[in-house]
Design an enzyme around this catalytic site. Structure first.
Site, short mmCIF file in Angstrom:
data_model
loop_
_atom_site.label_atom_id
_atom_site.label_comp_id
_atom_site.label_asym_id
_atom_site.label_seq_id
_atom_site.Cartn_x
_atom_site.Cartn_y
_atom_site.Cartn_z
CB THR A 56 -5.39 -32.70 20.79
OG1 THR A 56 -5.15 -31.31 20.65
CG2 THR A 56 -4.36 -33.47 19.97
CE1 TYR A 118 -1.29 -25.58 5.42
CE2 TYR A 118 -2.28 -23.55 4.62
CZ TYR A 118 -1.47 -24.65 4.41
OH TYR A 118 -0.85 -24.83 3.21
CE1 TYR A 144 -5.22 -26.80 23.45
CE2 TYR A 144 -7.02 -27.63 22.10
CZ TYR A 144 -5.82 -27.83 22.73
OH TYR A 144 -5.19 -29.05 22.64
CE LYS A 172 -5.75 -28.27 26.78
NZ LYS A 172 -5.58 -29.02 25.53
#
Length: 308
Positions: A56, A118, A144, A172
């Site tokens: 990110t 999305y 993730y 993660k």
């Protein structure tokens, strides 16, 4: 208190502080590969145990496929002493596999795969996605989990199936759902778990995480490395104290536009590289927020260190 322990199925034994390193930009928002490499080198020289480009904080979703490849190649070439585990996730399995194959070919030590975003993802689609990515590469794959950004949350039963896939080595977690994380760790001690929120570094270690993916560590890596080291050395009181300090830094950096704090704070340190602006539509702090951040970090005694 248990020592932070990587999972038995993790060939990298990924642990410690693994910052989600930034992608640097020039004034026209072109990728600055030299500064991107310099930032990765900066956190490693401060004692971090791995680097995670294209997370990110790396603004991966705002980069072109070619830019993503360049960032991976640059950081892999720059960092040799600790694992480089780039983010390769994309909305489609096809693109994620291509990204993973490129990263492995470029020499990455592993890949981090955010859940597709999305479009809503059901249990079977999630499992199939990770199965296909893991089958495509010979490096370890780390899931993730960040449902607040992707819109897709993994159930514990889906994780059970994903964990059984050959090549999946860890996860993660940025869900901030501590009960979910605690149960996931309890069910899958063979995986390496990484706490993905600065608000949950010490708590993450307490529930069994082996490592910390910390945005604060992008700017003040020595602070988060000290927290991890204190915990690993059995000094729980010191680790708690440093978590409190991380809260203060995190609060200071969260003012202003989303994610502007990391790059603004880096620009306030006496460093020999400049990571530049964020890529639009993300934007910098204005002058008032920048001045307030400087004052807060000064009050915390975190500015004015010598160049690295």
């Amino acid at each position: 208190m248990a020592d932070p322990t990587a999972g038995s199925d993790d060939p990298l034994s990924l642990h410690g502080v693994v910052p989600p390193t930034v992608t640097a930009f020039g004034d026209e928002e072109s990728v600055d590969l030299d500064a991107t490499a310099a930032h990765a080198r900066f956190v490693v020289e401060a004692g971090c145990h791995g680097v995670f480009p294209l997370g990110t904080n790396g603004e991966f979703a705002l980069l072109t496929p070619a830019e993503r490849r360049q960032v991976v190649e640059t950081v892999v070439d720059e960092i040799e002493s600790v694992p480089v585990v780039p983010g390769v996730g994309a909305p489609s399995t096809r693109r994620t596999v291509a990204n993973a194959e490129h990263a492995a070919d470029a020499g990455a030590d592993g890949v981090i795969v955010v859940t597709p975003y999305y479009y809503p993802l059901d249990h079977e689609a999630a499992v199939d996605h990770y199965r296909r990515v893991a089958a495509a590469v010979d490096v370890p794959v780390y899931v993730y989990h960040i449902p607040s950004r992707t819109g897709n949350e993994l159930s514990l039963s889906a994780l059970d199936e994903i964990a059984a896939i050959d090549g999946v080595a860890g996860l993660k977690d940025s869900s901030k759902d501590v009960p979910w994380l605690g149960q996931a760790i309890d069910r899958h001690p063979e995986l390496s778990f990484l706490a993905g929120s600065d608000s949950l570094l010490f708590p993450g270690l307490e529930v069994g995480c082996a490592g910390l993916v910390s945005a604060v560590a992008n700017v003040f890596p020595e602070l988060v490395v000290d927290l991890y080291s204190a915990y690993a050395d059995g000094d729980e009181a010191r680790a708690r104290e440093l978590q409190s300090r991380v809260y203060e830094v995190r609060d200071a950096m969260q003012r202003g536009p989303y994610m502007a704090g990391v790059k603004t704070a880096l620009s306030l340190r006496d460093l020999d590289f400049d990571v530049g602006p964020l890529r639009r539509p993300l934007r910098r702090m204005d002058d008032a927020d920048r001045a307030a951040l400087r004052a807060d970090l000064d009050d915390l005694g975190l500015l004015g260190e010598p160049k690295r």
